[in-house]
Design a protein around this motif. Structure first.
Motif, PDB file in Angstrom:
ATOM      1  N   LEU A   1       0.464  -1.377   0.205  1.00 42.64           N
ATOM      2  CA  LEU A   1       0.010   0.294  -0.466  1.00 42.64           C
ATOM      3  C   LEU A   1       0.542   1.261   0.194  1.00 42.64           C
ATOM      4  O   LEU A   1       0.447   2.623  -1.394  1.00 42.64           O
ATOM      5  CB  LEU A   1      -1.148  -0.634   0.971  1.00 42.64           C
ATOM      6  N   VAL A   2       1.973   0.987   0.421  1.00 40.19           N
ATOM      7  CA  VAL A   2       2.728   2.348   1.237  1.00 40.19           C
ATOM      8  C   VAL A   2       3.624   2.599  -0.645  1.00 40.19           C
ATOM      9  O   VAL A   2       3.663   3.354  -1.056  1.00 40.19           O
ATOM     10  CB  VAL A   2       3.354   1.970   2.054  1.00 40.19           C
ATOM     11  N   LEU A   3       4.468   1.434  -0.904  1.00 38.33           N
ATOM     12  CA  LEU A   3       4.703   1.710  -1.955  1.00 38.33           C
ATOM     13  C   LEU A   3       4.093   2.362  -3.312  1.00 38.33           C
ATOM     14  O   LEU A   3       4.157   2.524  -4.575  1.00 38.33           O
ATOM     15  CB  LEU A   3       5.113   0.038  -2.627  1.00 38.33           C
ATOM     16  N   GLY A   4       2.647   1.662  -3.515  1.00 37.79           N
ATOM     17  CA  GLY A   4       1.660   2.344  -4.248  1.00 37.79           C
ATOM     18  C   GLY A   4       1.469   4.000  -4.159  1.00 37.79           C
ATOM     19  O   GLY A   4       1.904   4.257  -5.290  1.00 37.79           O
ATOM     20  N   VAL A   5       1.151   3.968  -3.191  1.00 38.49           N
ATOM     21  CA  VAL A   5       0.858   5.052  -2.738  1.00 38.49           C
ATOM     22  C   VAL A   5       2.225   6.410  -3.415  1.00 38.49           C
ATOM     23  O   VAL A   5       2.301   7.138  -3.974  1.00 38.49           O
ATOM     24  CB  VAL A   5       0.450   5.323  -1.244  1.00 38.49           C
ATOM     25  N   ILE A   6       3.400   5.615  -2.543  1.00 40.58           N
ATOM     26  CA  ILE A   6       4.675   6.592  -2.558  1.00 40.58           C
ATOM     27  C   ILE A   6       4.809   6.640  -3.918  1.00 40.58           C
ATOM     28  O   ILE A   6       5.393   7.770  -4.659  1.00 40.58           O
ATOM     29  CB  ILE A   6       5.106   6.431  -1.938  1.00 40.58           C
ATOM     30  N   ILE A   7       5.124   5.837  -4.785  1.00 39.85           N
ATOM     31  CA  ILE A   7       5.667   5.651  -6.131  1.00 39.85           C
ATOM     32  C   ILE A   7       4.574   5.031  -7.717  1.00 39.85           C
ATOM     33  O   ILE A   7       4.899   5.922  -8.258  1.00 39.85           O
ATOM     34  CB  ILE A   7       6.578   3.864  -5.808  1.00 39.85           C
ATOM     35  N   GLY A   8       3.687   4.170  -7.100  1.00 39.73           N
ATOM     36  CA  GLY A   8       2.922   4.058  -7.897  1.00 39.73           C
ATOM     37  C   GLY A   8       1.728   5.517  -8.207  1.00 39.73           C
ATOM     38  O   GLY A   8       1.582   5.661  -9.965  1.00 39.73           O
ATOM     39  N   TRP A   9       1.429   5.523  -7.985  1.00 39.01           N
ATOM     40  CA  TRP A   9       0.341   6.932  -7.937  1.00 39.01           C
ATOM     41  C   TRP A   9       1.239   8.324  -8.558  1.00 39.01           C
ATOM     42  O   TRP A   9       0.583   8.982  -9.998  1.00 39.01           O
ATOM     43  CB  TRP A   9      -0.578   7.773  -6.872  1.00 39.01           C
ATOM     44  N   PRO A  10       2.683   8.986  -8.048  1.00 35.44           N
ATOM     45  CA  PRO A  10       3.159   9.579  -8.690  1.00 35.44           C
ATOM     46  C   PRO A  10       3.837   9.155 -10.477  1.00 35.44           C
ATOM     47  O   PRO A  10       3.850  10.267 -11.419  1.00 35.44           O
ATOM     48  CB  PRO A  10       4.681   9.884  -7.760  1.00 35.44           C
ATOM     49  N   LEU A  11       3.733   7.915  -9.988  1.00 35.10           N
ATOM     50  CA  LEU A  11       4.759   7.449 -11.276  1.00 35.10           C
ATOM     51  C   LEU A  11       3.131   7.984 -12.692  1.00 35.10           C
ATOM     52  O   LEU A  11       3.553   7.962 -13.302  1.00 35.10           O
ATOM     53  CB  LEU A  11       4.964   5.683 -11.435  1.00 35.10           C
ATOM     54  N   VAL A  12       2.197   6.890 -12.049  1.00 35.15           N
ATOM     55  CA  VAL A  12       1.203   7.227 -13.113  1.00 35.15           C
ATOM     56  C   VAL A  12       0.754   8.872 -13.036  1.00 35.15           C
ATOM     57  O   VAL A  12       0.538   8.800 -14.944  1.00 35.15           O
ATOM     58  CB  VAL A  12       0.250   6.141 -12.451  1.00 35.15           C
ATOM     59  N   ARG A  13       1.014   9.470 -12.407  1.00 39.77           N
ATOM     60  CA  ARG A  13       0.424  11.311 -12.863  1.00 39.77           C
ATOM     61  C   ARG A  13       1.311  11.187 -13.573  1.00 39.77           C
ATOM     62  O   ARG A  13       1.668  12.590 -14.199  1.00 39.77           O
ATOM     63  CB  ARG A  13       0.175  11.511 -11.393  1.00 39.77           C
ATOM     64  N   GLY A  14       2.535  10.861 -13.159  1.00 34.19           N
ATOM     65  CA  GLY A  14       3.900  11.199 -14.210  1.00 34.19           C
ATOM     66  C   GLY A  14       3.492  11.482 -15.480  1.00 34.19           C
ATOM     67  O   GLY A  14       3.578  12.461 -16.414  1.00 34.19           O
ATOM     68  N   VAL A  15       3.499  10.066 -15.685  1.00 35.46           N
ATOM     69  CA  VAL A  15       3.158   9.855 -17.348  1.00 35.46           C
ATOM     70  C   VAL A  15       2.305  10.412 -17.882  1.00 35.46           C
ATOM     71  O   VAL A  15       1.963  10.625 -18.967  1.00 35.46           O
ATOM     72  CB  VAL A  15       2.843   7.601 -17.395  1.00 35.46           C
TER      73      VAL A  15
END
Length: 340
Positions: free
Chosen positions: A55-69
């Motif tokens: 969950l933490v990795l999804g919030v910290i890494i996953g969401w910014p990655l999707v947002r950046g793309v």
């Protein structure tokens, strides 16, 4: 009549076959669900332990990655993003532009310049760091008086926070009051413009990054050296093998697994080494030491207006380059028989 009967039997057999296949399919799906339930019931504690991490990795890494793309596919900048000023909220007005940002960045000569220097910086830093780390690990793997003190001293740069080390080196490299130039002047050598000349600035950032990376490389390789059985060296020495032959045929093969891992990690870290470049030279003089990640930072926080879409495009391209490198690296390891 006989032909009609045989056709009926065949149809009945076909129907039974279809029904049997359907029954087997349902039973297989049931078994899969049952297996999943059994696995969940058996390993529920493990799933519960890793769930927060995921969950933490999804919030910290996953969401910014999707947002950046997503931002890289728009024309978002400081002027058209949504923002709140006092009690007023301004809606976002940026729009979707597809791959236009990628086409613009790849067609810009600046991208090629940054890419060439980033690759050169990474290769030089990793190569020098690995060579020094291996040499120091080989020295510290021998028995001698004060070995523990030397190990602690060589690990010290790793223990000091990176930004503190970089600021200390910036003081050492100062052209007018730096210790290095004072020592050179004391020896009758004119002062060197460490951070003011493009060539010397590149030498400086490489030296600092190597100084920061050697402890990790040394510790990892020292652990690999200590895992090599000493009997191999004794047998090779009895067979008349010299130091170079022992190093080539025992040490290097014994360190292969460790070396492949630390080289990969060091490459990724160095490719994205923002603090050394930014804190030591700010990408200067001019833009001579800018690498890809500092250029992405410049697009988002220095340029006016701040180009969020352009910065996201640079970030996605950096990620793509590192993924390509990792895949090629993994494939080369598999060809050599290494499992990774």
């Amino acid at each position: 009549m006989a032909a009609h009967t045989s056709q009926s039997v065949a149809k009945a057999a076909d129907g039974e076959g279809v029904e049997a296949l359907a029954v087997r399919g349902r039973s297989r799906r049931t078994d899969n669900r049952g297996g999943a339930r059994r696995a969940l019931a058996t390993h529920w504690y493990a799933w519960a332990m890793i769930a927060p991490v995921v969950l933490v990795l999804g919030v910290i890494i996953g969401w910014p990655l999707v947002r950046g793309v997503y931002l890289s596919l728009t024309d978002a900048n400081e002027r058209n993003v949504g923002r709140t000023i006092g009690a007023n909220h301004i809606e976002a007005t940026y729009k979707f532009v597809g791959l236009d940002n990628y086409a613009d960045v790849l067609a810009d000569p600046v991208f090629l310049q940054r890419l060439v220097w980033t690759v050169a910086w990474t290769v030089l830093c990793v190569s020098i760091t690995f060579a020094l780390g291996l040499a120091l690990a080989g020295m510290l793997n021998r028995e001698f008086r004060g070995r523990a003190a030397y190990r602690m001293a060589l690990i010290l740069p790793w223990a000091v926070p990176g930004f503190v080390s970089v600021f200390a080196w910036r003081f050492l490299f100062n052209r007018d009051s730096g210790i290095l130039n004072k020592l050179l002047e004391g020896g009758g050598i004119s002062a060197i413009p460490w951070l003011d000349d493009p060539t010397w600035a590149k030498v400086s950032v490489i030296a600092v990054n190597v100084w920061l990376g050697v402890p990790f490389m040394m510790v990892a390789l020292l652990g690999g050296l200590q895992s090599i059985p000493g009997e191999l060296y004794e047998a090779a020495e009895m067979d008349g093998a010299g130091p170079w032959q022992r190093f080539r045929h025992i040490t290097l093969p014994g360190l292969r697994a460790v070396s492949m891992t630390v080289i990969l990690l060091s490459t990724i870290w160095t490719f994205n080494m923002f603090p050394v470049i930014f804190l030591l030279t700010r990408g200067g003089p001019g833009d001579s030491t800018e690498i890809l990640v500092t250029q992405a930072f410049r697009e988002a926080f220095v340029a006016s207006p701040r180009d969020f879409a352009g910065s996201a495009t640079w970030g996605v391209l950096i990620l793509a380059l590192l993924m390509i490198f990792a895949l090629v690296y993994r494939r080369s390891l598999r060809k050599q028989g290494e499992v990774w």
